[in-house]
Scaffold this active site. Structure first.
Site, PDB file in Angstrom:
ATOM      1  N   LYS A  36       0.412   8.678  14.656  1.00  0.00           N
ATOM      2  CA  LYS A  36      -0.853   8.849  13.922  1.00  0.00           C
ATOM      3  C   LYS A  36      -1.957   8.906  14.957  1.00  0.00           C
ATOM      4  O   LYS A  36      -2.109   7.965  15.742  1.00  0.00           O
ATOM      5  CB  LYS A  36      -1.086   7.638  13.001  1.00  0.00           C
ATOM      6  CG  LYS A  36       0.011   7.422  11.975  1.00  0.00           C
ATOM      7  CD  LYS A  36      -0.205   6.140  11.183  1.00  0.00           C
ATOM      8  CE  LYS A  36       0.402   4.947  11.868  1.00  0.00           C
ATOM      9  NZ  LYS A  36       0.420   3.710  11.065  1.00  0.00           N
ATOM     10  N   GLY A  94      -5.512  13.880  13.739  1.00  0.00           N
ATOM     11  CA  GLY A  94      -4.350  14.309  12.975  1.00  0.00           C
ATOM     12  C   GLY A  94      -3.107  13.545  13.378  1.00  0.00           C
ATOM     13  O   GLY A  94      -3.152  12.333  13.576  1.00  0.00           O
ATOM     14  N   GLY A 112      -5.928   0.809   5.754  1.00  0.00           N
ATOM     15  CA  GLY A 112      -5.012   1.365   4.749  1.00  0.00           C
ATOM     16  C   GLY A 112      -4.695   2.825   5.002  1.00  0.00           C
ATOM     17  O   GLY A 112      -3.790   3.384   4.376  1.00  0.00           O
ATOM     18  N   ASP A 114      -1.062   3.369   6.054  1.00  0.00           N
ATOM     19  CA  ASP A 114      -0.093   3.196   4.965  1.00  0.00           C
ATOM     20  C   ASP A 114      -0.099   4.422   4.054  1.00  0.00           C
ATOM     21  O   ASP A 114       0.960   4.884   3.602  1.00  0.00           O
ATOM     22  CB  ASP A 114      -0.421   1.937   4.155  1.00  0.00           C
ATOM     23  CG  ASP A 114      -0.540   0.726   5.058  1.00  0.00           C
ATOM     24  OD1 ASP A 114       0.219   0.643   6.042  1.00  0.00           O
ATOM     25  OD2 ASP A 114      -1.402  -0.124   4.793  1.00  0.00           O
ATOM     26  N   ARG A 157       0.109  -6.205  14.820  1.00  0.00           N
ATOM     27  CA  ARG A 157      -0.998  -7.087  14.428  1.00  0.00           C
ATOM     28  C   ARG A 157      -1.126  -8.181  15.483  1.00  0.00           C
ATOM     29  O   ARG A 157      -0.396  -9.165  15.477  1.00  0.00           O
ATOM     30  CB  ARG A 157      -0.729  -7.709  13.039  1.00  0.00           C
ATOM     31  CG  ARG A 157      -0.674  -6.701  11.909  1.00  0.00           C
ATOM     32  CD  ARG A 157      -2.053  -6.145  11.591  1.00  0.00           C
ATOM     33  NE  ARG A 157      -2.004  -5.208  10.475  1.00  0.00           N
ATOM     34  CZ  ARG A 157      -1.885  -3.896  10.603  1.00  0.00           C
ATOM     35  NH1 ARG A 157      -1.774  -3.340  11.783  1.00  0.00           N
ATOM     36  NH2 ARG A 157      -1.869  -3.117   9.536  1.00  0.00           N
ATOM     37  N   ASP A 213      -7.730  -0.992   0.235  1.00  0.00           N
ATOM     38  CA  ASP A 213      -6.600  -0.274   0.840  1.00  0.00           C
ATOM     39  C   ASP A 213      -5.991   0.764  -0.091  1.00  0.00           C
ATOM     40  O   ASP A 213      -5.448   1.764   0.359  1.00  0.00           O
ATOM     41  CB  ASP A 213      -5.476  -1.259   1.190  1.00  0.00           C
ATOM     42  CG  ASP A 213      -5.875  -2.259   2.248  1.00  0.00           C
ATOM     43  OD1 ASP A 213      -7.083  -2.431   2.478  1.00  0.00           O
ATOM     44  OD2 ASP A 213      -4.972  -2.854   2.843  1.00  0.00           O
ATOM     45  N   ASN A 267       0.843  -1.204   0.000  1.00  0.00           N
ATOM     46  CA  ASN A 267       0.000   0.000   0.000  1.00  0.00           C
ATOM     47  C   ASN A 267       0.880   1.257   0.000  1.00  0.00           C
ATOM     48  O   ASN A 267       0.595   2.233  -0.705  1.00  0.00           O
ATOM     49  CB  ASN A 267      -0.904   0.034   1.233  1.00  0.00           C
ATOM     50  CG  ASN A 267      -1.893  -1.124   1.270  1.00  0.00           C
ATOM     51  OD1 ASN A 267      -2.138  -1.772   0.258  1.00  0.00           O
ATOM     52  ND2 ASN A 267      -2.443  -1.397   2.443  1.00  0.00           N
ATOM     53  N   GLY A 302      -5.308   9.353  14.303  1.00  0.00           N
ATOM     54  CA  GLY A 302      -6.637   9.154  13.712  1.00  0.00           C
ATOM     55  C   GLY A 302      -7.234  10.474  13.266  1.00  0.00           C
ATOM     56  O   GLY A 302      -6.552  11.317  12.675  1.00  0.00           O
ATOM     57  N   ASN A 352       2.920  -0.905  13.191  1.00  0.00           N
ATOM     58  CA  ASN A 352       1.864  -1.777  12.636  1.00  0.00           C
ATOM     59  C   ASN A 352       1.660  -3.063  13.433  1.00  0.00           C
ATOM     60  O   ASN A 352       1.763  -4.167  12.885  1.00  0.00           O
ATOM     61  CB  ASN A 352       2.221  -2.136  11.183  1.00  0.00           C
ATOM     62  CG  ASN A 352       1.447  -1.306  10.188  1.00  0.00           C
ATOM     63  OD1 ASN A 352       0.473  -0.642  10.528  1.00  0.00           O
ATOM     64  ND2 ASN A 352       1.887  -1.323   8.949  1.00  0.00           N
TER      65      ASN A 352
HETATM   66  O1  KDG Z   1      -2.428  -1.527   6.767  1.00  0.00           O
HETATM   67  C1  KDG Z   1      -3.267  -2.295   5.929  1.00  0.00           C
HETATM   68  C2  KDG Z   1      -2.905  -3.698   6.123  1.00  0.00           C
HETATM   69  O2  KDG Z   1      -3.287  -4.083   7.402  1.00  0.00           O
HETATM   70  C3  KDG Z   1      -3.541  -4.656   5.172  1.00  0.00           C
HETATM   71  O3  KDG Z   1      -3.343  -4.315   3.833  1.00  0.00           O
HETATM   72  C4  KDG Z   1      -3.089  -6.064   5.354  1.00  0.00           C
HETATM   73  O4  KDG Z   1      -0.750  -5.930   5.610  1.00  0.00           O
HETATM   74  C5  KDG Z   1      -1.787  -6.248   6.061  1.00  0.00           C
HETATM   75  C6  KDG Z   1      -1.831  -6.873   7.358  1.00  0.00           C
HETATM   76  O5  KDG Z   1      -0.944  -7.656   7.585  1.00  0.00           O
HETATM   77  O6  KDG Z   1      -2.706  -6.611   8.166  1.00  0.00           O
END
Ligand code: KDG
Length: 329
Positions: free
Chosen positions: A236, A241, A267, A270, A177, A306, A43, A238, A175
């Site tokens: 970030k 800003g 997205g 990104d 997850r 995205d 992205n 949201g 990021n």
């Molecule tokens: O930031 C967007 C992503 O979360 C999505 O495109 C998928 O890369 C991804 C993920 O692992 O969550």
């Protein structure tokens, strides 16, 4: 590769096909999905390409129709995909996600053992040998890739070594997850990576996981991340800003753009990174870079998928100026 034609930005990670619910509502009842190329670093690559930057993407997709679809989509955007290998030993990873009018939307991954997770240091060395890093000025990484597999984590470490010796500015979007790894492991690995890069990008939740302070203000979180070693931290926030803190400086904040209808929030981060990197490559100060990044994030959430809403230079200019007509005709 000639320096004036080679990539300005290199990035690597796992590209997925995202099946996004066509309608709002719970996944259990969703009948129709629309397929899009996705993956955080892809992205960012597309976002930068739309802003006129030359970008090289390193990764693996399966030798299947979905992998081909991703390659064609990135190529059509002008992203250099020479380093995007078709790996016949595993399938392309998938992401299935619902869209909700209220509350958080559920994401289901089908990516364990995927081709993308087989990314390894050898893929980075191959890109280096092809000269992908030679002309570049920036390397962008995310905290998703080290969560995928030991080899993908190795690829991130190798990219930092190669990027460092080539003199690139290295950014890391944390990021986090939580569906890919547990918080303790994430905090330890992401904290270690934050010490080895120049720019750390995060939201307050991710920053708090790494710093261990869940009650800190955004300013305090940025300052705690800065103490790890990067020269710039960008948070970030949201719809509020974003905030940036540079070594030796004071926090800079820029309000977000109002988005009347959020069509698909995934997205945005990104898109924000693409705007930030583009602005810093152009020599923008922090104020200008945050404005550009905020506007890219806002544009991304106003469209489904995205990458659909990632703005071109002309679109971004109109959005930031905000003084044009409602319709261009
Ligand atoms: O930031 C967007 C992503 O979360 C999505 O495109 C998928 O890369 C991804 C993920 O692992 O969550």
């Amino acid at each position: 590769m000639a320096a004036d034609q080679g990539p300005e930005v290199v990035t690597l990670g796992e590209c997925l096909v995202a099946f996004v619910a066509a309608d709002l509502g719970p996944l259990a009842g969703t009948k129709t999905f629309h397929a899009y190329a996705a993956g955080a670093e892809a992205n960012v690559a597309v976002g930068l390409a739309r802003l006129g930057r030359r970008v090289s993407y390193i990764g693996r997709v399966g030798d299947d129709g979905l992998g081909l679809r991703i390659i064609q989509a990135l190529r059509a955007e002008g992203v250099d995909v020479e380093g995007l290998v078709r790996d016949g030993s595993a399938p392309t990873g998938l992401m299935i996600r619902e869209r909700r009018g209220l509350g958080p939307a559920e994401v289901v991954y089908a990516r364990s053992g995927s081709a993308g997770s087989r990314l390894g240091p050898e893929d980075v060395w191959a890109a280096e040998a092809r000269g992908a890093f030679g002309s570049a000025r920036w390397l962008h990484l995310t905290g998703i890739t080290p969560a995928l597999s030991p080899s993908a984590r190795g690829a991130v470490g190798t990219a930092i070594e190669v990027g460092r010796s080539a003199g690139l500015t290295i950014s890391l979007d944390l990021n986090l997850r939580r569906r890919l790894w547990n918080e303790d492991e994430a905090a330890s690995v992401l904290g270690g990576l934050a010490e080895r890069v120049d720019v750390v990008i995060a939201d307050p939740d991710e920053a708090a996981v790494v710093t261990g302070d869940r009650h800190a203000s955004p300013e305090a979180l940025a300052s705690a991340l800065l103490a790890r070693g990067p020269s710039l931290v960008v948070l970030k926030l949201g719809d509020r800003g974003s905030l940036a803190l540079e070594r030796g400086g004071s926090p800079v904040t820029v309000a977000g753009l109002a988005v009347p209808v959020v069509v698909d929030p995934v997205g945005a981060g990104d898109a924000f990174c693409a705007g930030l990197i583009d602005a810093r490559l152009a020599g923008s100060d922090l104020q200008g870079a945050l404005s550009r990044a905020n506007a890219c994030g806002a544009a991304a959430v106003a469209a489904e998928g995205d990458q659909t809403g990632l703005p071109t230079v002309a679109e971004l200019t109109r959005l930031i100026a905000d003084d044009g007509p409602d319709t261009l005709r």
